[in-house]
Design an enzyme around this catalytic site. Structure first.
Site, mmCIF file in Angstrom:
data_model
loop_
_atom_site.group_PDB
_atom_site.id
_atom_site.type_symbol
_atom_site.label_atom_id
_atom_site.label_comp_id
_atom_site.label_asym_id
_atom_site.label_seq_id
_atom_site.Cartn_x
_atom_site.Cartn_y
_atom_site.Cartn_z
ATOM 1 N N ARG A 1 -2.969 -2.669 -0.473
ATOM 2 C CA ARG A 1 -2.549 -2.087 0.805
ATOM 3 C C ARG A 1 -1.079 -2.396 1.072
ATOM 4 O O ARG A 1 -0.515 -3.330 0.510
ATOM 5 C CB ARG A 1 -3.385 -2.613 1.973
ATOM 6 C CG ARG A 1 -3.261 -4.108 2.255
ATOM 7 C CD ARG A 1 -2.287 -4.473 3.348
ATOM 8 N NE ARG A 1 -2.064 -5.916 3.384
ATOM 9 C CZ ARG A 1 -1.087 -6.516 2.753
ATOM 10 N NH1 ARG A 1 -0.236 -5.839 2.011
ATOM 11 N NH2 ARG A 1 -0.946 -7.845 2.839
ATOM 12 N N GLU B 1 2.318 -7.574 11.676
ATOM 13 C CA GLU B 1 2.285 -8.643 10.670
ATOM 14 C C GLU B 1 1.991 -9.982 11.313
ATOM 15 O O GLU B 1 2.580 -10.318 12.362
ATOM 16 C CB GLU B 1 3.645 -8.679 9.959
ATOM 17 C CG GLU B 1 3.561 -9.010 8.500
ATOM 18 C CD GLU B 1 2.818 -7.943 7.691
ATOM 19 O OE1 GLU B 1 1.608 -8.122 7.444
ATOM 20 O OE2 GLU B 1 3.455 -6.942 7.326
ATOM 21 N N HIS B 2 1.088 -10.711 10.700
ATOM 22 C CA HIS B 2 0.649 -12.018 11.196
ATOM 23 C C HIS B 2 0.024 -11.897 12.589
ATOM 24 O O HIS B 2 0.130 -12.801 13.407
ATOM 25 C CB HIS B 2 1.805 -13.030 11.182
ATOM 26 C CG HIS B 2 2.184 -13.443 9.789
ATOM 27 N ND1 HIS B 2 1.475 -14.385 9.089
ATOM 28 C CD2 HIS B 2 3.165 -12.993 8.957
ATOM 29 C CE1 HIS B 2 2.024 -14.514 7.875
ATOM 30 N NE2 HIS B 2 3.033 -13.675 7.773
ATOM 31 N N SER C 1 -3.393 -7.914 -3.732
ATOM 32 C CA SER C 1 -4.102 -7.825 -5.011
ATOM 33 C C SER C 1 -5.355 -8.691 -4.986
ATOM 34 O O SER C 1 -6.380 -8.323 -5.561
ATOM 35 C CB SER C 1 -3.196 -8.237 -6.172
ATOM 36 O OG SER C 1 -2.674 -9.534 -5.947
ATOM 37 N N ASP D 1 -6.473 -7.334 4.976
ATOM 38 C CA ASP D 1 -6.402 -6.864 3.589
ATOM 39 C C ASP D 1 -7.767 -6.403 3.080
ATOM 40 O O ASP D 1 -7.903 -5.331 2.488
ATOM 41 C CB ASP D 1 -5.856 -7.975 2.682
ATOM 42 C CG ASP D 1 -4.488 -8.450 3.134
ATOM 43 O OD1 ASP D 1 -3.899 -7.801 4.018
ATOM 44 O OD2 ASP D 1 -4.015 -9.474 2.605
#
Ligand code: GLA
Length: 393
Positions: free
Chosen positions: A26, A32-33, A125, A170
């Site tokens: 992704r 973010e965070h 990943s 994620d």
């Protein structure tokens, strides 16, 4: 990739795989965070995958070959699995442990793992490997999980087997993403709102520094603890519920770093909601402004950027809107990895070249750049071995 992994499987195990599954990485457009603060995120799955080709075996062992690292992991399926070597095998072990916790009897299996996702590159990943494993175990055990439960099981694997106290973004994205859509996820209620992203005039570029600074994991846990402390000081269950006015009022009693972490989260949540609106209504300039502001906040208040990511964003800022630049920011946990950049499609070549030249000039290194459309979440591939091979010719 399916064919490649099937061929590799045949080479390793002397038969064709029964299943091939794929789970995407992704890129987070903004937010973010914020996920572990019960907040909002706006990621999309990318056309880069973790692919697993597998078949049951007749024993209680799991054998995994990684095509990308050339390593093999082999372990016995005891009822209480432990983390082990190689490190990447823990994402698989953790998910098997999750299925076992759910009362599923996972039998032995052989698998090969192929990937077009840079490992540790900030494109999730590890989540993709977890979700690919969960997708495989669903078919092996013949038990389909509720997708949110599946994402949570994968997140738990990351907590317990990789020791990273990550949020849900994620694993959720790799499981539930939809083609041509980003997803606005409320990480508290887990309500997902698809945000259409199929304007052919806009392209998402991913810029990989290929750098991973060592502090990444320790600093991640530290940031999370600082946010939890800030929430407690503000008498809120999570920073999601705090307002900027409250935070400013409490400023004197807060450690200055804790104050800045909280300010980032509160502002970033607001930006993320505005960004979802901006994308849905095609206000790309607004989206670009929000992305640049997000980067500054991650750099200055949250302090999770690094010189290489700052250089990329500075290059982007020097490219005027008239030349096709929309916005750019670091993406993922930080301390290296990737930046995400929105550009006008007709300017992709021009802007790519500008990034490549300027980045090399300023850092002496090269940046890897690729485009991706928003991809769909994990699935079992409809794959059949080529007829010739099936007949054993
Ligand atoms: C990592 C974590 C996510 C999220 C991001 C930062 O990717 O896995 O849960 O916290 O960092 O936004």
């Amino acid at each position: 990739m399916a064919e490649h992994s099937a061929e590799f499987f045949a080479k390793c195990f002397g038969r064709v795989p029964k299943w091939i599954v794929a789970a995407p990485g992704r890129v987070n457009l903004i937010g973010e965070h914020t996920d572990y603060n019960d907040g909002f995120v706006l990621p999309m799955a990318i056309e880069r995958y973790m692919v697993v080709a597998a078949d049951r075996n007749a024993n209680r062992h799991v054998t995994l070959h990684s095509i990308t690292t050339g390593e093999t992991a082999r372990f016995h399926l005891r009822p209480s699995l432990e983390p082990g070597e190689p490190i990447w095998s823990n994402y698989v072990r953790g998910v098997i442990a999750g299925f076992q916790r759910h009362g599923e009897r996972v039998g032995g299996f052989d698998a090969v793992i192929d990937s077009t996702l840079p490992y540790g590159g900030g494109l999730a990943s590890s989540a993709a490997l977890e979700v690919a494993t969960a997708t495989l175990l669903e078919v092996i055990t013949n038990h389909t999980l509720d997708p949110i439960e599946k994402a949570l099981l994968c997140q738990q694997a990351e907590h317990d087997f990789a020791g990273v106290p990550c949020g849900i973004m994620d694993q959720f994205t790799s499981t539930l993403a939809q083609e041509n859509h980003a997803v606005l996820l409320d990480c508290r209620t887990r309500k997902a709102t698809p945000v259409q992203m199929k304007d052919p005039g806009v392209t998402v570029l991913i810029l990989n520094t290929r750098i991973r600074h060592k502090l990444a994991d320790g600093e991640y846990a530290k940031r999370r603890a600082q946010c939890e402390l800030a929430a407690r000081m503000l008498k809120r269950s999570a920073l999601r519920d705090a307002t900027l006015a409250e935070l400013l009022k409490a400023r004197k009693g807060l450690d200055p770093f804790v104050f800045r972490r909280a300010r980032h989260v509160i502002n970033e949540n607001e930006r993320t909601l505005q960004a979802a609106q901006a994308i849905s209504t095609g206000r790309w300039q607004t989206m670009g402004r929000l992305m640049f502001a997000s980067h500054e906040s991650l750099r200055d208040d949250y302090q999770v950027s690094c010189p290489e990511l700052d250089i990329l964003v500075a290059i982007a800022k020097r490219i005027p809107a008239a030349e096709g630049m929309i916005g750019c920011r670091m993406t993922g946990a930080g301390f290296g990895g990737c930046a995400v950049c929105l550009v006008r499609t007709e300017a992709v070549r021009h802007i790519t070249r500008k990034f490549e030249d300027a980045y090399e000039q300023e850092t002496g290194n090269t940046v890897e750049i690729f485009a991706s459309r928003p991809a769909a979440g994990a699935r079992v591939l409809n794959w059949a071995p080529p007829a010739r091979k099936r007949q054993g010719a």
